[in-house]
Design an enzyme around this catalytic site. Sequence first.
Site, PDB file in Angstrom:
ATOM      1  N   LYS A 171      -9.964  -3.599   8.143  1.00 48.15           N
ATOM      2  CA  LYS A 171      -8.839  -3.204   9.065  1.00 48.15           C
ATOM      3  C   LYS A 171      -8.855  -2.501  10.330  1.00 48.15           C
ATOM      4  O   LYS A 171      -9.333  -1.542  10.619  1.00 48.15           O
ATOM      5  CB  LYS A 171      -7.667  -1.722   8.060  1.00 48.15           C
ATOM      6  CG  LYS A 171      -6.688  -1.349   8.210  1.00 48.15           C
ATOM      7  CD  LYS A 171      -6.373  -0.151   8.044  1.00 48.15           C
ATOM      8  CE  LYS A 171      -4.787   0.396   8.684  1.00 48.15           C
ATOM      9  NZ  LYS A 171      -4.941   2.150   7.275  1.00 48.15           N
TER      10      LYS A 171
ATOM     11  N   THR B  50      -4.197   5.221   2.563  1.00 49.66           N
ATOM     12  CA  THR B  50      -4.940   7.230   3.286  1.00 49.66           C
ATOM     13  C   THR B  50      -6.217   7.497   2.201  1.00 49.66           C
ATOM     14  O   THR B  50      -5.827   8.814   2.104  1.00 49.66           O
ATOM     15  CB  THR B  50      -4.037   7.906   3.909  1.00 49.66           C
ATOM     16  OG1 THR B  50      -2.658   7.148   4.325  1.00 49.66           O
ATOM     17  CG2 THR B  50      -3.825   8.657   5.150  1.00 49.66           C
TER      18      THR B  50
ATOM     19  N   GLU C   8       0.210  -1.132   0.076  1.00 49.93           N
ATOM     20  CA  GLU C   8       0.077  -0.008  -0.276  1.00 49.93           C
ATOM     21  C   GLU C   8       0.713   1.535   0.346  1.00 49.93           C
ATOM     22  O   GLU C   8       1.334   1.127   0.315  1.00 49.93           O
ATOM     23  CB  GLU C   8      -0.485   0.085   1.469  1.00 49.93           C
ATOM     24  CG  GLU C   8      -1.071   1.167   1.451  1.00 49.93           C
ATOM     25  CD  GLU C   8      -2.353   1.369   2.740  1.00 49.93           C
ATOM     26  OE1 GLU C   8      -2.557   2.558   3.505  1.00 49.93           O
ATOM     27  OE2 GLU C   8      -2.164   0.285   3.639  1.00 49.93           O
TER      28      GLU C   8
END
Length: 212
Positions: free
Chosen positions: A128, A68, A41
Amino acid sequence: MSALAGALARCPAIAIVRARSVRYVPAVLDVLAGAGVTAVEVALTTPGGLRAIEGAATTPGLVVGAGTVLHAAQARAAVDAGARYLVTPAVVPDVIAAGVDAGVPVVCGALSPTEILASARAGAALVKVFPIGTVGGVGYLRAVRAPLPDIPLVPTGGISVAESVGYLRAGARAVGMGGPLVGDAADGGDLAALAGRAETLVRTLRPEPADA
């Protein structure tokens, strides 16, 4: 099966790369891929993060996502750049919707059981659990899985290489690892040390052979 699901079947970890610039990101991704890490990521807080995703989208053996992601416009831009999945730090319904519309899995950040369930019901492919390290670690993961056993969880935040396998044994689908894995490599630090940590992680998370 999505590209992300296939990557996690090979190595159940998402490496999180966050840097002050993209200068060293390609080298970090090469090291991670060479060690056998299959999902990475790239955080969009990294200046030029979309360019890094675009450049890495075809790296052999690596499935690259955007991290993000905070709103739908970012989600669409990341998918256009080649991101194969999207990651949020919190419950962001418009990002989940954008991912669903684009056919790209979303790993939605959540912490409480309420947030975890809301994320899954909104269409997140994985949830997550962040920041796991500040709320009880493996014990917290076990506690939230008890009433929500069918939601695939990716604990993230402060997990060391040595601790990673404990989360899988507690039922995590994968683990998310940033600083404890990447260290200072994304800002020009020690790539050899990163390679060592990544190789250890891959060995640690390798599925145990089935009984004969």
